[in-house]
Scaffold this active site. Structure first.
Site, PDB file in Angstrom:
ATOM      1  N   SER A   1     -33.972  22.627   6.295  1.00  0.00           N
ATOM      2  CA  SER A   1     -32.988  21.579   5.982  1.00  0.00           C
ATOM      3  C   SER A   1     -32.257  21.156   7.254  1.00  0.00           C
ATOM      4  O   SER A   1     -31.634  20.102   7.277  1.00  0.00           O
ATOM      5  CB  SER A   1     -31.988  22.084   4.937  1.00  0.00           C
ATOM      6  OG  SER A   1     -31.429  23.328   5.321  1.00  0.00           O
TER       7      SER A   1
ATOM      8  N   GLU B   1     -36.303  25.923  -6.743  1.00  0.00           N
ATOM      9  CA  GLU B   1     -35.441  24.762  -6.470  1.00  0.00           C
ATOM     10  C   GLU B   1     -35.642  23.692  -7.536  1.00  0.00           C
ATOM     11  O   GLU B   1     -36.784  23.279  -7.809  1.00  0.00           O
ATOM     12  CB  GLU B   1     -35.748  24.193  -5.071  1.00  0.00           C
ATOM     13  CG  GLU B   1     -34.954  22.927  -4.756  1.00  0.00           C
ATOM     14  CD  GLU B   1     -34.913  22.541  -3.291  1.00  0.00           C
ATOM     15  OE1 GLU B   1     -35.404  23.314  -2.437  1.00  0.00           O
ATOM     16  OE2 GLU B   1     -34.386  21.460  -2.990  1.00  0.00           O
TER      17      GLU B   1
HETATM   18  O1  KIV Z   1     -34.145  24.488   3.990  1.00  0.00           O
HETATM   19  C1  KIV Z   1     -33.330  24.874   3.128  1.00  0.00           C
HETATM   20  O2  KIV Z   1     -32.103  24.829   3.301  1.00  0.00           O
HETATM   21  C2  KIV Z   1     -33.870  25.401   1.874  1.00  0.00           C
HETATM   22  C3  KIV Z   1     -32.924  25.621   0.730  1.00  0.00           C
HETATM   23  C4  KIV Z   1     -32.439  24.332   0.181  1.00  0.00           C
HETATM   24  C5  KIV Z   1     -33.489  26.486  -0.322  1.00  0.00           C
HETATM   25  O3  KIV Z   1     -35.038  25.633   1.788  1.00  0.00           O
HETATM   26 NA    NA Z   2     -36.309  24.735   3.394  1.00  0.00          NA
END
Ligand code: KIV
Ligand code: NA
Length: 264
Positions: A46, A181
């Protein structure tokens, strides 16, 4: 070495105690999140969106993940560090081993990858070589183009059953944690009960063994409209530290997520 181990997390599941997971991408936030009692820090891909400003996680590289994992490892106060294998860094088991090795050598305690049954061999190989794996099912953001958008997964009977089968298969292949998710709360509950390994949820209701959020989302600083499953913990806190402590407390008490944060 972290104080929290896979053994800690599995004992917590047995005891019915919830654990808290948050993302962090740098040393300062790693220190803060860890000191607040978060059991697991996720160095999530992310970061491609919240740090780099891309509109998906696809541009993130192993080198970038290793750079942020190193920083997080330096700030860590005893949490278990999970690092994401980015898009196309585990398309074969051999490539997965090279990519995972880079993240483990950067300071991760385990890696996370996205996908179902096709990953069974990869997960076995990594686990056999001492790299614990979390398998991410449901809405898998690296597959957003294939999924046709960021949408709830497992809503019909067939895809729900497929997800249950995948979760069991990947656990049996050697996955130490499963992450779900954006799946209906009732399906996440069924998978959590079916598995021996801990299940982390995001947008998956209150019945998983743990919860995760993206740090910037729960601090209310991600621009734009936030997804339904996000709660802004700064709304009831007067510092970032207090907001993170509140998140940890609400996850452990089972008061976050509330019904309004989940999908029926
Ligand atoms: O990359 C991320 O932050 C994630 C979470 C949203 C589970 O994979
Ligand atoms: Na992720």
């Amino acid at each position: 070495m972290s104080n929290i181990t896979l053994h800690t997390l599995s004992s917590m599941k047995q005891a019915g105690e919830k654990f808290a997971v948050l993302t962090a991408y740098d040393a300062c936030f790693s220190h803060l999140v860890s000191s607040a009692g978060t059991e697991v820090i996720l160095v999530g891909d992310s970061l491609g969106m919240v740090l780099q400003g891309n509109d998906s996680t696809l541009p993130v590289t192993v080198e970038e993940m290793a750079y942020h994992t190193q920083a997080v490892a330096k700030g860590n106060q005893g949490s278990l560090i999970m690092a994401d294998l980015p898009f196309m860094s585990y398309s074969t088991p051999e490539q997965a081993m090279d990519s995972a090795a880079a993240l483990m050598q950067a300071g991760a305690n385990m890696v996370k990858l996205e996908g179902g049954a096709w990953l069974a061999d990869t997960i076995s190989m990594l686990a056999e070589r001492g790299i614990p794996v979390c398998a991410h099912l449901g809405l898998t953001p690296q597959t957003v183009n294939k999924l046709g958008g960021y949408r709830v997964q497992g809503r019909d009977q067939e895809t729900a059953q497929q997800m249950i089968n995948d979760a069991v298969l990947l656990q049996d292949a050697g996955a130490s944690i499963i992450l779900l998710e954006c799946v209906p709360a009732i399906l996440a509950k069924e998978i959590t009960l079916a598995l021996d390994v801990p299940v982390i949820g995001i947008g998956a209701g209150a019945d998983t063994d743990a919860q995760v959020l993206v740090l910037h989302d729960m601090l209310g600083i991600t621009p734009g409209r936030s997804p339904k499953f996000v709660k802004n913990f700064m709304a009831d806190a007067d510092s970032i530290e207090a907001a993170v402590q509140l998140y940890v407390a609400e996850v452990k008490a089972g008061t976050f997520p509330a019904q309004e944060h989940g999908f029926a």
